[in-house]
Design an enzyme around this catalytic site. Structure first.
Site, PDB file in Angstrom:
ATOM      1  N   THR A 218     -11.958   4.859 -38.039  1.00  0.00           N
ATOM      2  CA  THR A 218     -12.316   6.319 -37.906  1.00  0.00           C
ATOM      3  C   THR A 218     -11.383   6.937 -36.893  1.00  0.00           C
ATOM      4  OG1 THR A 218     -13.722   5.449 -36.053  1.00  0.00           O
ATOM      5  CG2 THR A 218     -14.776   5.890 -38.197  1.00  0.00           C
ATOM      6  N   GLY A 219     -10.516   6.050 -36.392  1.00  0.00           N
ATOM      7  CA  GLY A 219      -9.578   6.796 -35.299  1.00  0.00           C
ATOM      8  C   GLY A 219      -8.195   7.292 -36.144  1.00  0.00           C
ATOM      9  N   GLN A 220      -7.498   7.871 -35.284  1.00  0.00           N
ATOM     10  CA  GLN A 220      -6.034   8.592 -36.019  1.00  0.00           C
ATOM     11  C   GLN A 220      -5.495   7.735 -37.008  1.00  0.00           C
ATOM     12  OE1 GLN A 220      -2.511  10.780 -33.970  1.00  0.00           O
ATOM     13  NE2 GLN A 220      -2.275   8.622 -33.797  1.00  0.00           N
ATOM     14  N   ASP A 221      -4.891   6.363 -36.261  1.00  0.00           N
ATOM     15  CA  ASP A 221      -4.394   5.615 -37.149  1.00  0.00           C
ATOM     16  C   ASP A 221      -4.984   4.987 -38.274  1.00  0.00           C
ATOM     17  OD1 ASP A 221      -2.479   6.198 -35.123  1.00  0.00           O
ATOM     18  OD2 ASP A 221      -2.060   4.093 -34.680  1.00  0.00           O
TER      19      ASP A 221
ATOM     20  N   ASP B 143     -19.077  -4.304 -34.513  1.00  0.00           N
ATOM     21  CA  ASP B 143     -18.494  -3.774 -33.496  1.00  0.00           C
ATOM     22  C   ASP B 143     -17.420  -5.041 -32.974  1.00  0.00           C
ATOM     23  OD1 ASP B 143     -19.657  -1.775 -30.875  1.00  0.00           O
ATOM     24  OD2 ASP B 143     -18.179  -3.579 -30.424  1.00  0.00           O
TER      25      ASP B 143
ATOM     26  N   THR C  99       1.313  -2.142 -27.791  1.00  0.00           N
ATOM     27  CA  THR C  99       1.600  -0.606 -27.268  1.00  0.00           C
ATOM     28  C   THR C  99       2.710  -0.848 -26.468  1.00  0.00           C
ATOM     29  OG1 THR C  99       0.771   1.066 -26.013  1.00  0.00           O
ATOM     30  CG2 THR C  99      -0.215  -0.968 -25.595  1.00  0.00           C
TER      31      THR C  99
ATOM     32  N   GLU D 162       2.589   0.772 -23.850  1.00  0.00           N
ATOM     33  CA  GLU D 162       1.989   0.625 -22.456  1.00  0.00           C
ATOM     34  C   GLU D 162       2.266  -0.588 -21.935  1.00  0.00           C
ATOM     35  OE1 GLU D 162       1.053   4.026 -20.939  1.00  0.00           O
ATOM     36  OE2 GLU D 162      -0.252   2.454 -20.069  1.00  0.00           O
TER      37      GLU D 162
ATOM     38  N   TYR E 103      -5.521  -0.896 -19.263  1.00  0.00           N
ATOM     39  CA  TYR E 103      -5.483  -0.658 -20.909  1.00  0.00           C
ATOM     40  C   TYR E 103      -4.324  -1.465 -21.258  1.00  0.00           C
ATOM     41  CZ  TYR E 103      -3.876   1.369 -25.229  1.00  0.00           C
ATOM     42  OH  TYR E 103      -3.440   1.368 -26.556  1.00  0.00           O
TER      43      TYR E 103
ATOM     44  N   LYS F 183      -4.356  -4.620 -23.646  1.00  0.00           N
ATOM     45  CA  LYS F 183      -3.646  -4.784 -24.805  1.00  0.00           C
ATOM     46  C   LYS F 183      -2.476  -6.208 -24.579  1.00  0.00           C
ATOM     47  CE  LYS F 183      -4.187  -1.664 -27.741  1.00  0.00           C
ATOM     48  NZ  LYS F 183      -4.864  -1.969 -29.142  1.00  0.00           N
TER      49      LYS F 183
HETATM   50  P1  NAP Z   1      -8.052   6.011 -31.565  1.00  0.00           P
HETATM   51  O1  NAP Z   1      -7.990   7.382 -32.132  1.00  0.00           O
HETATM   52  O2  NAP Z   1      -8.585   6.077 -30.129  1.00  0.00           O
HETATM   53  O3  NAP Z   1      -9.065   5.075 -32.432  1.00  0.00           O
HETATM   54  C1  NAP Z   1      -9.797   3.952 -31.718  1.00  0.00           C
HETATM   55  C2  NAP Z   1     -10.577   3.257 -32.870  1.00  0.00           C
HETATM   56  O4  NAP Z   1     -11.274   2.239 -32.273  1.00  0.00           O
HETATM   57  C3  NAP Z   1     -11.790   4.248 -33.375  1.00  0.00           C
HETATM   58  O5  NAP Z   1     -12.122   4.062 -34.581  1.00  0.00           O
HETATM   59  C4  NAP Z   1     -13.086   3.746 -32.417  1.00  0.00           C
HETATM   60  O6  NAP Z   1     -14.177   4.138 -33.262  1.00  0.00           O
HETATM   61  C5  NAP Z   1     -12.897   2.262 -32.491  1.00  0.00           C
HETATM   62  N1  NAP Z   1     -13.395   1.527 -31.523  1.00  0.00           N
HETATM   63  C6  NAP Z   1     -13.628   1.704 -30.177  1.00  0.00           C
HETATM   64  N2  NAP Z   1     -14.596   1.094 -29.646  1.00  0.00           N
HETATM   65  C7  NAP Z   1     -14.902   0.057 -30.714  1.00  0.00           C
HETATM   66  C8  NAP Z   1     -15.724  -1.130 -30.697  1.00  0.00           C
HETATM   67  N3  NAP Z   1     -16.304  -1.546 -29.620  1.00  0.00           N
HETATM   68  N4  NAP Z   1     -15.967  -1.557 -32.084  1.00  0.00           N
HETATM   69  C9  NAP Z   1     -15.331  -1.212 -33.036  1.00  0.00           C
HETATM   70  N5  NAP Z   1     -14.526  -0.275 -32.979  1.00  0.00           N
HETATM   71  C10 NAP Z   1     -14.224   0.432 -31.957  1.00  0.00           C
HETATM   72  O7  NAP Z   1      -6.810   5.238 -31.727  1.00  0.00           O
HETATM   73  P2  NAP Z   1      -5.380   5.400 -32.450  1.00  0.00           P
HETATM   74  O8  NAP Z   1      -4.602   6.483 -31.790  1.00  0.00           O
HETATM   75  O9  NAP Z   1      -5.723   5.583 -33.852  1.00  0.00           O
HETATM   76  O10 NAP Z   1      -4.574   3.992 -32.046  1.00  0.00           O
HETATM   77  C11 NAP Z   1      -5.060   2.908 -33.222  1.00  0.00           C
HETATM   78  C12 NAP Z   1      -4.799   1.684 -32.102  1.00  0.00           C
HETATM   79  O11 NAP Z   1      -3.163   1.710 -31.833  1.00  0.00           O
HETATM   80  C13 NAP Z   1      -5.530   1.551 -31.092  1.00  0.00           C
HETATM   81  O12 NAP Z   1      -5.815   0.066 -30.886  1.00  0.00           O
HETATM   82  C14 NAP Z   1      -4.528   1.971 -29.917  1.00  0.00           C
HETATM   83  O13 NAP Z   1      -4.870   1.470 -28.732  1.00  0.00           O
HETATM   84  C15 NAP Z   1      -3.082   1.624 -30.567  1.00  0.00           C
HETATM   85  N6  NAP Z   1      -2.102   2.258 -30.114  1.00  0.00           N
HETATM   86  C16 NAP Z   1      -2.073   3.739 -30.308  1.00  0.00           C
HETATM   87  C17 NAP Z   1      -0.997   4.168 -29.968  1.00  0.00           C
HETATM   88  C18 NAP Z   1      -0.827   5.873 -30.205  1.00  0.00           C
HETATM   89  O14 NAP Z   1       0.271   6.356 -29.701  1.00  0.00           O
HETATM   90  N7  NAP Z   1      -1.686   6.401 -30.680  1.00  0.00           N
HETATM   91  C19 NAP Z   1       0.297   3.692 -29.453  1.00  0.00           C
HETATM   92  C20 NAP Z   1       0.281   2.106 -29.437  1.00  0.00           C
HETATM   93  C21 NAP Z   1      -0.800   1.616 -29.810  1.00  0.00           C
HETATM   94  P3  NAP Z   1     -15.246   5.241 -32.828  1.00  0.00           P
HETATM   95  O15 NAP Z   1     -14.299   6.456 -33.680  1.00  0.00           O
HETATM   96  O16 NAP Z   1     -16.445   4.995 -33.434  1.00  0.00           O
HETATM   97  O17 NAP Z   1     -15.080   5.644 -31.560  1.00  0.00           O
HETATM   98  O1  F7E Z   2      -0.447  10.744 -21.821  1.00  0.00           O
HETATM   99  C1  F7E Z   2       0.750  12.659 -18.936  1.00  0.00           C
HETATM  100  C2  F7E Z   2       0.077  11.271 -18.688  1.00  0.00           C
HETATM  101  O2  F7E Z   2      -2.740  10.404 -22.482  1.00  0.00           O
HETATM  102  C3  F7E Z   2       1.115  10.953 -21.946  1.00  0.00           C
HETATM  103  C4  F7E Z   2      -2.112   6.291 -26.230  1.00  0.00           C
HETATM  104  O3  F7E Z   2      -2.165   6.272 -27.206  1.00  0.00           O
HETATM  105  O4  F7E Z   2       0.293   6.068 -25.866  1.00  0.00           O
HETATM  106  C5  F7E Z   2      -1.007   6.860 -25.477  1.00  0.00           C
HETATM  107  O5  F7E Z   2      -1.217   6.633 -24.000  1.00  0.00           O
HETATM  108  C6  F7E Z   2       1.567  11.164 -20.497  1.00  0.00           C
HETATM  109  C7  F7E Z   2       1.085  10.536 -19.385  1.00  0.00           C
HETATM  110  O6  F7E Z   2      -0.940   8.848 -23.601  1.00  0.00           O
HETATM  111  C8  F7E Z   2      -2.078  15.102 -18.851  1.00  0.00           C
HETATM  112  O7  F7E Z   2      -0.045  11.243 -17.350  1.00  0.00           O
HETATM  113  C9  F7E Z   2       0.024  14.845 -17.986  1.00  0.00           C
HETATM  114  O8  F7E Z   2       2.292  10.137 -18.572  1.00  0.00           O
HETATM  115  O9  F7E Z   2      -1.128  11.510 -24.194  1.00  0.00           O
HETATM  116  P1  F7E Z   2      -1.341  10.491 -23.200  1.00  0.00           P
HETATM  117  P2  F7E Z   2      -0.592   7.513 -23.082  1.00  0.00           P
HETATM  118  O10 F7E Z   2      -0.972   7.355 -21.921  1.00  0.00           O
HETATM  119  O11 F7E Z   2       1.154   7.545 -22.934  1.00  0.00           O
HETATM  120  C10 F7E Z   2       0.155   4.612 -25.714  1.00  0.00           C
HETATM  121  C11 F7E Z   2       1.528   4.305 -26.408  1.00  0.00           C
HETATM  122  C12 F7E Z   2      -1.017   4.086 -26.265  1.00  0.00           C
HETATM  123  O12 F7E Z   2      -0.985   3.065 -26.447  1.00  0.00           O
HETATM  124  C13 F7E Z   2      -2.380   4.554 -25.744  1.00  0.00           C
HETATM  125  O13 F7E Z   2      -3.335   4.080 -26.295  1.00  0.00           O
HETATM  126  O14 F7E Z   2       0.961  12.765 -20.425  1.00  0.00           O
HETATM  127  N1  F7E Z   2      -0.302  13.940 -18.878  1.00  0.00           N
HETATM  128  N2  F7E Z   2      -1.013  15.653 -18.130  1.00  0.00           N
HETATM  129  C14 F7E Z   2      -1.369  13.793 -19.451  1.00  0.00           C
HETATM  130  N3  F7E Z   2      -1.983  13.224 -20.132  1.00  0.00           N
HETATM  131  C15 F7E Z   2      -3.472  13.469 -20.597  1.00  0.00           C
HETATM  132  N4  F7E Z   2      -3.904  12.650 -21.447  1.00  0.00           N
HETATM  133  N5  F7E Z   2      -3.899  14.658 -20.038  1.00  0.00           N
HETATM  134  C16 F7E Z   2      -3.193  15.526 -19.285  1.00  0.00           C
HETATM  135  O15 F7E Z   2      -3.766  16.357 -18.895  1.00  0.00           O
END
Ligand code: NAP
Ligand code: F7E
Length: 325
Positions: free
Chosen positions: A12-15, A60, A127, A129, A151, A155
């Site tokens: 249900t998430g973005q990816d 879950d 990630t 991160e 986080y 990870k």
């Molecule tokens: P997202 O939109 O936050 O989606 C997270 C998903 O995890 C949602 O479907 C959520 O379900 C599910 N979830 C949360 N808690 C759960 C639980 N206890 N049991 C089962 N499912 C659960 O994340 P995303 O951006 O699509 O990212 C996908 C993955 O890639 C994540 O693991 C994220 O950490 C990792 N990642 C993301 C990025 C990025 O930039 N987007 C970069 C690097 C890695 P609900 O909708 O029900 O809450």
């Molecule tokens: O922040 C700065 C904040 O929350 C990006 C997740 O998908 O990517 C994501 O993590 C930057 C940071 O992403 C605001 O401090 C400033 O420096 O969009 P973000 P993130 O923390 O990089 C990694 C790769 C993942 O794996 C994670 O799951 O933006 N920033 N002002 C802010 N960030 C937020 N959210 N809100 C602000 O108001």
């Protein structure tokens, strides 16, 4: 030959939504782990028109028995672990939950795969991160990790568990070390979507300012639609491995804002207000990925630059906000 089955956690998430669409288009039977929530979390799958095609299995990440059932029911030969508490900011407020869902949750999925079908291929959503306080200007698969958030630490545990299952049990378990990737389906709490939504609201007179934290931090932002392709490619390789997935370009939050406001003819300086509430206890100042291995071994390449990505997101939010009642 029967279609292949895939199981996606975090569907249900973005990816999860983009990956489900990609796999359905390739002919897979797609199953998704669906954690019960009181609100509608299916809007992304609906948006991509795949909600009625994916088969949801209740479960879950913190409940191993539900993961075993999901493996049995789906008969999956490819398992993508995308589920996580993925918002970095929240990980300081809920570090234990983040460790359990994002860290131990991945171990639970690995265990379910090992118990039900150890030959199934496994993808872990690692990630950038994990690089945190960067140890090299351009981060690759060889760069040492230094996570800066609960986080990132959760990870890193999941990342090493994936490697450990590969090395100890011979499983086809791969990690994609993905840098930030965004889309119109990005959660509103992440900075790109927060900005593009605010731009649309400000342009349409529904909001008057945008409060942000550290706008000097830099990220390597790509398009989620490109990045799910890399996940699939990793599971098509003969050998499991780890891959950095990134654009190789980094930009400040400030410049990303400028691009978003300029697209609707506004000056970001007039609307952005710095609010210490959004600063993080420990910041990741800059991330910049080196995707050479993914380019050479997977034949993958990012196709969407930041201006194209932010423009696409602003346009989608302009439409969405204009339709709100
Ligand atoms: P997202 O939109 O936050 O989606 C997270 C998903 O995890 C949602 O479907 C959520 O379900 C599910 N979830 C949360 N808690 C759960 C639980 N206890 N049991 C089962 N499912 C659960 O994340 P995303 O951006 O699509 O990212 C996908 C993955 O890639 C994540 O693991 C994220 O950490 C990792 N990642 C993301 C990025 C990025 O930039 N987007 C970069 C690097 C890695 P609900 O909708 O029900 O809450
Ligand atoms: O922040 C700065 C904040 O929350 C990006 C997740 O998908 O990517 C994501 O993590 C930057 C940071 O992403 C605001 O401090 C400033 O420096 O969009 P973000 P993130 O923390 O990089 C990694 C790769 C993942 O794996 C994670 O799951 O933006 N920033 N002002 C802010 N960030 C937020 N959210 N809100 C602000 O108001």
């Amino acid at each position: 030959m029967a279609n292949k089955s895939a199981l996606i956690t975090g569907i249900t998430g973005q990816d999860g939504a983009y990956l489900a669409k990609l796999l359905i288009d390739k002919g897979y039977n797609v199953f998704g782990l669906h954690a019960r929530r009181s609100t509608n979390t299916l809007w992304r799958l609906q948006h991509l028109g795949v909600e009625s095609t994916v088969q949801l299995v209740e479960g879950d990440l913190m409940d191993l028995s539900s993961l075993i059932r999901a493996m049995e029911k789906s008969q999956a030969c490819e398992v993508y672990n995308l589920g996580a508490q993925s918002f970095v900011g929240t990980s300081w407020d809920q570090p234990v939950l983040t460790a359990q869902v994002t860290g131990v949750g991945a171990l639970n999925v690995l265990e379910a795969v090992r118990i039900v079908n150890a030959k199934a291929r496994f993808y872990q959503a690692s990630t950038s991160e994990m690089f945190g306080l960067i140890q090299e200007e351009k981060q690759s698969e060889e760069t040492p990790f230094y996570p800066r958030s609960p986080y990132g630490i959760a990870k890193l545990y999941a990342h090493w568990m994936t490697i450990n299952y590969r090395e100890s049990h011979g499983m086809h378990a791969s990690s994609g070390i993905l840098f930030n990737h965004e889309s119109p389906l990005r959660g509103i709490e992440f900075v790109t979507r927060k900005v593009t939504d605010a731009v649309a609201r400000i342009k349409q007179g529904k909001q008057h300012e945008l409060r942000l934290g550290n706008i000097d931090s830099k990220r390597d932002w790509g398009f989620a639609g490109d990045y799910v392709e890399a996940m699939w490619l990793m599971l098509q390789q003969d050998l499991a491995d780890d891959f950095v997935v990134a654009t190789g370009q980094t930009t400040t939050v400030r410049d990303m804002c400028r691009i978003a406001f300029e697209h609707v003819g506004l000056d970001h300086d007039k609307f952005v207000v710095i609010d210490p509430k959004f600063y993080r206890p420990a910041e990741v100042d800059v991330l910049l990925g080196n995707p050479a291995k993914a380019i050479n071994k997977l034949g993958w390449r990012a196709t969407t630059d930041l201006t194209t990505l932010i423009t696409m997101m602003v346009d989608a939010d302009m439409k969405r906000v204009s339709q709100e009642v």
